[in-house]
Every structure is written in structure tokens, then in C-alpha cells.
Design a protein around this motif. Structure first.
Motif, PDB file in Angstrom:
ATOM      1  N   HIS A  11     -41.545 -65.387 -75.583  1.00 17.84           N
ATOM      2  CA  HIS A  11     -42.754 -64.927 -74.895  1.00 17.84           C
ATOM      3  C   HIS A  11     -42.623 -64.979 -73.377  1.00 17.84           C
ATOM      4  CE1 HIS A  11     -43.538 -69.306 -74.951  1.00 17.84           C
ATOM      5  NE2 HIS A  11     -44.383 -69.106 -73.952  1.00 17.84           N
ATOM      6  N   ARG A  12     -41.812 -65.885 -72.859  1.00 18.71           N
ATOM      7  CA  ARG A  12     -41.635 -65.924 -71.401  1.00 18.71           C
ATOM      8  C   ARG A  12     -40.808 -64.736 -70.924  1.00 18.71           C
ATOM      9  NH1 ARG A  12     -39.869 -72.154 -71.757  1.00 18.71           N
ATOM     10  NH2 ARG A  12     -41.864 -73.000 -72.472  1.00 18.71           N
ATOM     11  N   LEU A  13     -39.810 -64.353 -71.703  1.00 20.41           N
ATOM     12  CA  LEU A  13     -39.046 -63.146 -71.369  1.00 20.41           C
ATOM     13  C   LEU A  13     -39.946 -61.912 -71.416  1.00 20.41           C
ATOM     14  CD1 LEU A  13     -35.732 -63.807 -73.354  1.00 20.41           C
ATOM     15  CD2 LEU A  13     -36.006 -63.809 -70.861  1.00 20.41           C
ATOM     16  N   LEU A  14     -40.814 -61.854 -72.420  1.00 21.14           N
ATOM     17  CA  LEU A  14     -41.754 -60.735 -72.526  1.00 21.14           C
ATOM     18  C   LEU A  14     -42.691 -60.708 -71.326  1.00 21.14           C
ATOM     19  CD1 LEU A  14     -43.014 -58.401 -74.203  1.00 21.14           C
ATOM     20  CD2 LEU A  14     -44.462 -60.139 -75.299  1.00 21.14           C
ATOM     21  N   ALA A  15     -43.236 -61.859 -70.964  1.00 20.55           N
ATOM     22  CA  ALA A  15     -44.179 -61.934 -69.841  1.00 20.55           C
ATOM     23  C   ALA A  15     -43.512 -61.541 -68.528  1.00 20.55           C
ATOM     24  CB  ALA A  15     -44.763 -63.335 -69.740  1.00 20.55           C
ATOM     25  N   ALA A  16     -42.217 -61.844 -68.399  1.00 19.91           N
ATOM     26  CA  ALA A  16     -41.487 -61.542 -67.167  1.00 19.91           C
ATOM     27  C   ALA A  16     -40.964 -60.115 -67.131  1.00 19.91           C
ATOM     28  CB  ALA A  16     -40.328 -62.523 -67.005  1.00 19.91           C
ATOM     29  N   LYS A  18     -38.615 -58.976 -69.042  1.00 15.57           N
ATOM     30  CA  LYS A  18     -37.181 -59.006 -69.312  1.00 15.57           C
ATOM     31  C   LYS A  18     -36.845 -58.728 -70.769  1.00 15.57           C
ATOM     32  CE  LYS A  18     -36.229 -62.219 -65.531  1.00 15.57           C
ATOM     33  NZ  LYS A  18     -35.684 -63.552 -65.151  1.00 15.57           N
ATOM     34  N   GLN A  19     -37.861 -58.621 -71.620  1.00 14.50           N
ATOM     35  CA  GLN A  19     -37.633 -58.275 -73.017  1.00 14.50           C
ATOM     36  C   GLN A  19     -38.839 -57.504 -73.525  1.00 14.50           C
ATOM     37  OE1 GLN A  19     -38.238 -60.812 -76.550  1.00 14.50           O
ATOM     38  NE2 GLN A  19     -36.001 -60.952 -76.679  1.00 14.50           N
ATOM     39  N   ASP A  20     -38.583 -56.428 -74.265  1.00 14.06           N
ATOM     40  CA  ASP A  20     -39.627 -55.722 -74.997  1.00 14.06           C
ATOM     41  C   ASP A  20     -39.233 -55.732 -76.462  1.00 14.06           C
ATOM     42  OD1 ASP A  20     -37.536 -53.901 -75.158  1.00 14.06           O
ATOM     43  OD2 ASP A  20     -38.535 -52.361 -73.951  1.00 14.06           O
ATOM     44  N   ILE A  21     -39.953 -55.012 -77.288  1.00 17.36           N
ATOM     45  CA  ILE A  21     -39.660 -55.033 -78.724  1.00 17.36           C
ATOM     46  C   ILE A  21     -38.265 -54.489 -79.021  1.00 17.36           C
ATOM     47  CG2 ILE A  21     -40.782 -52.791 -79.097  1.00 17.36           C
ATOM     48  CD1 ILE A  21     -40.693 -55.800 -81.553  1.00 17.36           C
ATOM     49  N   PHE A  22     -37.803 -53.538 -78.226  1.00 21.31           N
ATOM     50  CA  PHE A  22     -36.477 -52.963 -78.473  1.00 21.31           C
ATOM     51  C   PHE A  22     -35.380 -53.960 -78.111  1.00 21.31           C
ATOM     52  CE2 PHE A  22     -39.387 -49.438 -77.660  1.00 21.31           C
ATOM     53  CZ  PHE A  22     -39.218 -48.719 -78.835  1.00 21.31           C
ATOM     54  N   GLN A  23     -35.549 -54.696 -77.020  1.00 21.34           N
ATOM     55  CA  GLN A  23     -34.573 -55.718 -76.668  1.00 21.34           C
ATOM     56  C   GLN A  23     -34.641 -56.878 -77.654  1.00 21.34           C
ATOM     57  OE1 GLN A  23     -32.192 -55.384 -74.274  1.00 21.34           O
ATOM     58  NE2 GLN A  23     -31.341 -57.237 -75.234  1.00 21.34           N
ATOM     59  N   TYR A  24     -35.850 -57.188 -78.126  1.00 21.99           N
ATOM     60  CA  TYR A  24     -35.986 -58.222 -79.165  1.00 21.99           C
ATOM     61  C   TYR A  24     -35.154 -57.854 -80.389  1.00 21.99           C
ATOM     62  CZ  TYR A  24     -38.147 -60.392 -83.290  1.00 21.99           C
ATOM     63  OH  TYR A  24     -38.366 -61.036 -84.492  1.00 21.99           O
ATOM     64  N   ILE A  25     -35.217 -56.614 -80.807  1.00 16.95           N
ATOM     65  CA  ILE A  25     -34.439 -56.169 -81.965  1.00 16.95           C
ATOM     66  C   ILE A  25     -32.945 -56.363 -81.702  1.00 16.95           C
ATOM     67  CG2 ILE A  25     -33.768 -54.131 -83.292  1.00 16.95           C
ATOM     68  CD1 ILE A  25     -36.717 -53.165 -82.910  1.00 16.95           C
ATOM     69  N   LYS A  26     -32.491 -55.974 -80.518  1.00 14.91           N
ATOM     70  CA  LYS A  26     -31.072 -56.127 -80.176  1.00 14.91           C
ATOM     71  C   LYS A  26     -30.677 -57.605 -80.122  1.00 14.91           C
ATOM     72  CE  LYS A  26     -30.947 -51.882 -77.410  1.00 14.91           C
ATOM     73  NZ  LYS A  26     -30.836 -51.327 -76.028  1.00 14.91           N
ATOM     74  N   ALA A  41     -47.907 -59.626 -79.831  1.00 14.33           N
ATOM     75  CA  ALA A  41     -47.838 -59.285 -78.407  1.00 14.33           C
ATOM     76  C   ALA A  41     -46.650 -58.376 -78.110  1.00 14.33           C
ATOM     77  CB  ALA A  41     -47.749 -60.555 -77.561  1.00 14.33           C
ATOM     78  N   HIS A  42     -45.566 -58.525 -78.871  1.00 15.38           N
ATOM     79  CA  HIS A  42     -44.404 -57.661 -78.675  1.00 15.38           C
ATOM     80  C   HIS A  42     -44.674 -56.231 -79.153  1.00 15.38           C
ATOM     81  CE1 HIS A  42     -41.695 -61.038 -77.654  1.00 15.38           C
ATOM     82  NE2 HIS A  42     -40.811 -60.112 -77.329  1.00 15.38           N
TER      83      HIS A  42
END
Length: 277
Positions: A11-16, A18-26, A41-42
Motif C-alpha cells: 500500500h505504501r508503494l501504491l500511495a507513492a 510506484k506500483q499500480d495493479i499492473f505492476q502488482y501483477i508483475k 484500493a489497487h
């Protein structure tokens, strides 16, 4: 061995940004996961990083998490298919069953229906909808909660989903209330979090609720240099779940105090593997 990471772990990467759902998948693919367990939230339209932090700290006040449109969801599903990872449990904040007013319950129910539709489009297997309400139910509050779960379970079943409740906040931090709810609504599954119990209730929660678990979150916070978790006895939790016949994915929910979020998730997976085998 089935492994997943609840995306709240990032969640901190998302808030910053630096990560979205596509990067989460990767990231999940790189970390060796076998399925995807996104926090809603993602899968929401986020305008400010503060919204993510607020949602994570206040799950009962996360009604601003609004799902993206269907075209976007199709692109998310394609990205997951490309790396060969199915969707498991969608963890939904902001659609809990109990609210004090009938109007509040109707609003949350509409959100639950929408998130069920999202989970169906992604081909998920489970959806977590919180109970909501105060830490101690009145008989009336419990009856409203039971009726609400029966309603969303019916909608979810039509979409091929199982609804799970998590020991998360409000009444479900008490083990006896988790058991009472699931026994009153047998179609309701449990997302068992290793940590989220009222003070002094963790051991009781593990022992009373392990047999109901359909999904789990193995919560981690701090690691020693040799990879042990300092906050709770993760190997004991894993052994209990294995003894209880748990067949689902070993779900990580890491909330690191020191490590970066990717590294904490990696350490959590290694600890689970070491504990299970």
C-alpha cells in the motif's frame, strides 16, 4: 504449494505512485505467487496517495474506494492472463454489512454488489466483505448482519464467488463472535488473519477459527537477520493451519516496520515455505 500476496502489502508503494495493479501483477509473478489477491484500493481510482493510507488505516471509512470501469478491468484481466496468474480473493474495504442506519446499509450493499461484479469479471474465487459494526453486537445488530450476509452471499453465488469474512475490525476481532457468525451463516467462509485479534485473544482465535478458514493472511512486521518474524510465531500458525487441513493459498500480508515492501513480502514467503515443509 499455492502462494499469494494481498496487495495491501504494497500500500505504501501504491500511495507513492510506484506500483499500480499492473505492476502488482508483475511483482507477484516475480515473487513466485500462484494467484493474485488484490486489495480493492489497487482496483480503484485513486487521486491522492493519502486516500490509500487513510483507507488502510480506517477500513470502516473507505467508502471513497470506487472501482474502475469495465474496460479497465478487462485490461487488468488480460495482464493477469499473460503471466498465468488467476485471481483469488478480492479484499474489499468500504462495503461492510452493518451500518447504524438503513440508508447507510443500502449504500454499502450497492458497493458490495459492484465489487462482486468486479470480482466476477476478474474470475476471482473469493471476495472479502467485512461485517462492520461495534466490537460487541446487540441481538438486533447481529440479526441485521446475518441477513445482510445472506443477501450478498446469494448475489456472489450467482457470480461463482464465495464470500468470506475476515477477523479484521469491529466485532470480528473477538473469536467467539466469528464462530457465532459463521455457524449462523454456514455458506460464509473465513479469511483468517494471523494477527487481527483483540488483545489477548490471538491464541484463542487461532484454535477456535482455524477449521473455518478458506483464505488466510499470514501477517508479518519485523524480521531478524536469519529471517524469523519477531512479532508472532509464524511457524506455529502455519503448522496449525496445515494440521487443520487448510487447502487454500498461503496468503502473505506483510506490513514491514523496517524492510521495503517487496523485500518484506519475499521474506514472508520464504518463512512460510520453511514453516510448512
Amino acid at each position: 504449494m499455492k502462494i499469494s500476496i494481498c496487495s495491501y502489502s504494497f500500500h505504501r508503494l501504491l500511495a507513492a505512485g510506484k506500483q499500480d495493479i499492473f505492476q502488482y501483477i508483475k511483482d507477484c509473478k516475480e515473487l513466485g505467487c500462484t494467484q493474485l489477491d488484490p486489495w480493492n484500493a489497487h482496483l480503484s481510482t485513486i487521486e491522492k496517495g493519502e486516500e490509500v493510507i487513510h483507507a488502510g488505516r480506517n477500513p470502516g471509512e473507505s467508502q471513497h474506494l470506487t472501482s474502475v470501469d469495465d474496460d479497465y478491468l478487462l485490461s487488468v484481466k488480460r495482464a493477469a492472463d499473460e503471466v498465468g496468474l488467476p485471481f483469488g480473493c478480492i479484499a474489499v474495504d468500504g462495503a461492510h454489512i452493518y451500518e447504524e442506519t438503513e440508508e447507510g446499509r443500502r449504500r454499502n450493499r450497492a458497493r458490495a454488489y459492484r465489487w462482486i461484479a468486479v470480482a466476477e469479471k476478474l474470475g476471482a474465487s473469493h471476495i472479502r466483505i467485512d461485517a462492520g459494526g461495534p466490537e460487541q453486537w446487540t441481538e438486533e445488530q447481529f440479526a441485521i448482519t446475518v441477513d445482510g450476509y445472506r443477501d450478498v452471499i446469494g448475489h456472489a453465488a450467482e457470480a461463482g464467488l464465495q464470500v468470506v469474512v475476515e477477523n479484521h475490525w469491529g466485532p470480528t476481532v473477538q473469536p467467539d463472535q466469528v464462530v457465532r457468525l459463521i455457524e449462523a451463516v454456514p455458506e460464509l467462509g473465513l479469511l483468517l488473519d494471523s494477527w487481527n485479534w483483540a488483545h489477548g485473544k490471538q491464541a484463542e482465535g487461532w484454535l477456535k477459527c482455524a477449521k473455518y478458514a478458506k483464505v488466510i493472511h499470514v501477517k508479518t512486521f519485523n524480521f531478524t537477520e536469519n529471517g524469523e518474524e519477531l512479532t508472532q510465531n509464524i511457524p506455529a500458525f502455519c503448522r496449525l493451519m496445515k494440521k487443520s487441513g487448510f487447502q487454500g493459498a498461503w496468503g502473505v500480508e506483510s506490513v514491514p516496520h523496517a524492510d521495503g515492501e517487496i523485500e518484506a513480502a519475499r521474506k514472508s514467503i520464504e518463512l512460510i515455505k520453511h514453516s510448512v515443509f
